[in-house]
Design a protein around this motif. Structure first.
Motif, PDB file in Angstrom:
ATOM      1  N   VAL A   1     -13.771  10.097   7.359  1.00  0.00           N
ATOM      2  CA  VAL A   1     -13.725   8.856   6.532  1.00  0.00           C
ATOM      3  C   VAL A   1     -13.720   7.559   7.341  1.00  0.00           C
ATOM      4  CG1 VAL A   1     -12.732   9.959   4.640  1.00  0.00           C
ATOM      5  CG2 VAL A   1     -11.069   8.824   6.088  1.00  0.00           C
ATOM      6  N   ALA A   2     -13.301   7.680   8.646  1.00  0.00           N
ATOM      7  CA  ALA A   2     -13.610   6.362   9.289  1.00  0.00           C
ATOM      8  C   ALA A   2     -14.933   5.978   9.645  1.00  0.00           C
ATOM      9  CB  ALA A   2     -12.967   6.511  10.742  1.00  0.00           C
ATOM     10  N   GLU A   3     -16.052   6.876   9.343  1.00  0.00           N
ATOM     11  CA  GLU A   3     -17.210   6.630   9.618  1.00  0.00           C
ATOM     12  C   GLU A   3     -18.031   6.088   8.494  1.00  0.00           C
ATOM     13  OE1 GLU A   3     -19.253   6.758  12.673  1.00  0.00           O
ATOM     14  OE2 GLU A   3     -17.185   6.972  13.419  1.00  0.00           O
ATOM     15  N   LEU A   4     -17.157   5.954   7.254  1.00  0.00           N
ATOM     16  CA  LEU A   4     -18.054   5.899   5.871  1.00  0.00           C
ATOM     17  C   LEU A   4     -18.769   4.644   5.928  1.00  0.00           C
ATOM     18  CD1 LEU A   4     -15.411   7.278   3.413  1.00  0.00           C
ATOM     19  CD2 LEU A   4     -17.799   8.070   3.777  1.00  0.00           C
ATOM     20  N   GLU A   5     -17.933   3.530   6.370  1.00  0.00           N
ATOM     21  CA  GLU A   5     -18.707   2.040   6.516  1.00  0.00           C
ATOM     22  C   GLU A   5     -20.081   1.948   7.357  1.00  0.00           C
ATOM     23  OE1 GLU A   5     -17.676  -2.741   7.076  1.00  0.00           O
ATOM     24  OE2 GLU A   5     -16.111  -1.024   7.448  1.00  0.00           O
TER      25      GLU A   5
ATOM     26  N   GLN B   1     -18.104  -2.520   0.652  1.00  0.00           N
ATOM     27  CA  GLN B   1     -16.725  -2.222  -0.083  1.00  0.00           C
ATOM     28  C   GLN B   1     -16.477  -0.602  -0.295  1.00  0.00           C
ATOM     29  OE1 GLN B   1     -16.960  -4.671  -3.348  1.00  0.00           O
ATOM     30  NE2 GLN B   1     -18.240  -2.898  -4.635  1.00  0.00           N
ATOM     31  N   PRO B   2     -15.225  -0.437   0.171  1.00  0.00           N
ATOM     32  CA  PRO B   2     -14.637   0.846  -0.018  1.00  0.00           C
ATOM     33  C   PRO B   2     -14.941   1.138  -1.574  1.00  0.00           C
ATOM     34  CG  PRO B   2     -12.691  -0.268   0.438  1.00  0.00           C
ATOM     35  CD  PRO B   2     -13.846  -1.294   0.628  1.00  0.00           C
ATOM     36  N   VAL B   3     -15.035   2.538  -1.966  1.00  0.00           N
ATOM     37  CA  VAL B   3     -15.200   2.772  -3.365  1.00  0.00           C
ATOM     38  C   VAL B   3     -14.358   4.364  -3.505  1.00  0.00           C
ATOM     39  CG1 VAL B   3     -17.323   1.653  -4.182  1.00  0.00           C
ATOM     40  CG2 VAL B   3     -17.525   3.826  -2.970  1.00  0.00           C
ATOM     41  N   THR B   4     -13.978   4.773  -4.560  1.00  0.00           N
ATOM     42  CA  THR B   4     -13.563   6.160  -4.854  1.00  0.00           C
ATOM     43  C   THR B   4     -14.572   7.037  -5.455  1.00  0.00           C
ATOM     44  OG1 THR B   4     -11.313   5.333  -4.543  1.00  0.00           O
ATOM     45  CG2 THR B   4     -11.714   7.416  -5.505  1.00  0.00           C
ATOM     46  N   ILE B   5     -15.010   7.989  -5.318  1.00  0.00           N
ATOM     47  CA  ILE B   5     -15.990   8.804  -6.241  1.00  0.00           C
ATOM     48  C   ILE B   5     -15.265  10.207  -6.365  1.00  0.00           C
ATOM     49  CG2 ILE B   5     -18.129   9.826  -6.295  1.00  0.00           C
ATOM     50  CD1 ILE B   5     -18.207   6.952  -6.116  1.00  0.00           C
TER      51      ILE B   5
ATOM     52  N   GLY C   1     -15.223   6.720  -0.335  1.00  0.00           N
ATOM     53  CA  GLY C   1     -16.380   6.513  -0.232  1.00  0.00           C
ATOM     54  C   GLY C   1     -16.972   4.837   0.265  1.00  0.00           C
ATOM     55  N   TRP C   2     -17.946   4.737   0.703  1.00  0.00           N
ATOM     56  CA  TRP C   2     -18.202   3.138   0.968  1.00  0.00           C
ATOM     57  C   TRP C   2     -19.666   2.992   0.181  1.00  0.00           C
ATOM     58  CZ3 TRP C   2     -14.909   0.361   3.630  1.00  0.00           C
ATOM     59  CH2 TRP C   2     -15.048  -0.847   3.871  1.00  0.00           C
ATOM     60  N   GLU C   3     -19.594   1.613  -0.366  1.00  0.00           N
ATOM     61  CA  GLU C   3     -20.925   1.058  -1.052  1.00  0.00           C
ATOM     62  C   GLU C   3     -21.297  -0.012  -0.138  1.00  0.00           C
ATOM     63  OE1 GLU C   3     -21.905  -1.448  -5.133  1.00  0.00           O
ATOM     64  OE2 GLU C   3     -19.906  -0.542  -4.635  1.00  0.00           O
ATOM     65  N   ILE C   4     -22.432  -0.001  -0.030  1.00  0.00           N
ATOM     66  CA  ILE C   4     -23.276  -1.209   0.461  1.00  0.00           C
ATOM     67  C   ILE C   4     -24.455  -1.687  -0.654  1.00  0.00           C
ATOM     68  CG2 ILE C   4     -24.902  -2.096   2.341  1.00  0.00           C
ATOM     69  CD1 ILE C   4     -22.407  -1.583   3.692  1.00  0.00           C
TER      70      ILE C   4
END
Length: 152
Positions: free
Chosen positions: A21-25, A53-57, A62-65
């Motif tokens: 998860v540290a790699e999501l962004e 921003q971080p998101v939860t799926i 998760g991460w959203e751009i």
């Protein structure tokens, strides 16, 4: 040329080197850059990040751009609009599983607000089982194991 909006998903390619998860962004940022270059590189445009921003799926990190694209010479490029919005989401699917990727891009004439609607609606439909056991719903005929705590 007819232009369309798009929305697609799939597994994160191994080349992105996801380790957790540290790699999501970082992965979402790299994918956004890759998609922008691949899909829009031949068109005169400017891209601007709107959100990172971080998101939860489905309970998973998760991460959203989200980014906007402005065509600097839209008419000459065959477009009847001058901008569109795009988003990339990378979602962790659990330890040992390949992350999921979602990409969407919608031109202004098709309603850019649909990008936010699509991202908000994301769900993980199935997280692959990497335990080596056959997948199933736990019923006697599915070839899988019963779920923990289930009754016969």
């Amino acid at each position: 040329n007819t232009w369309y909006g798009e929305a697609c998903s799939g597994p994160l390619p191994a080349q992105y080197g996801y380790t957790g998860v540290a790699e999501l962004e970082n992965n979402a940022t790299n994918l956004a850059s890759t998609f922008e270059g691949a899909y829009y590189g031949a068109l005169a445009h400017a891209a601007a990040e709107e959100a990172s921003q971080p998101v939860t799926i489905s309970g998973h990190a998760g991460w959203e751009i989200t980014f906007s694209l402005t065509y600097t010479n839209a008419q000459a490029q065959g477009a009847t609009w001058s901008d569109e919005q795009a988003a990339v989401v990378v979602a962790d699917t659990g330890t040992g599983n390949t992350p999921a990727v979602f990409f969407t891009s919608i031109p202004a004439n098709l309603g850019e607000s649909n990008v936010a609607t699509l991202v908000a609606s994301l769900q993980l439909s199935a997280v692959p089982d990497t335990s080596g056991s056959p997948a199933g719903d736990g019923s006697p005929n599915d070839g899988g194991s019963p779920a923990a705590g289930s009754n016969p």
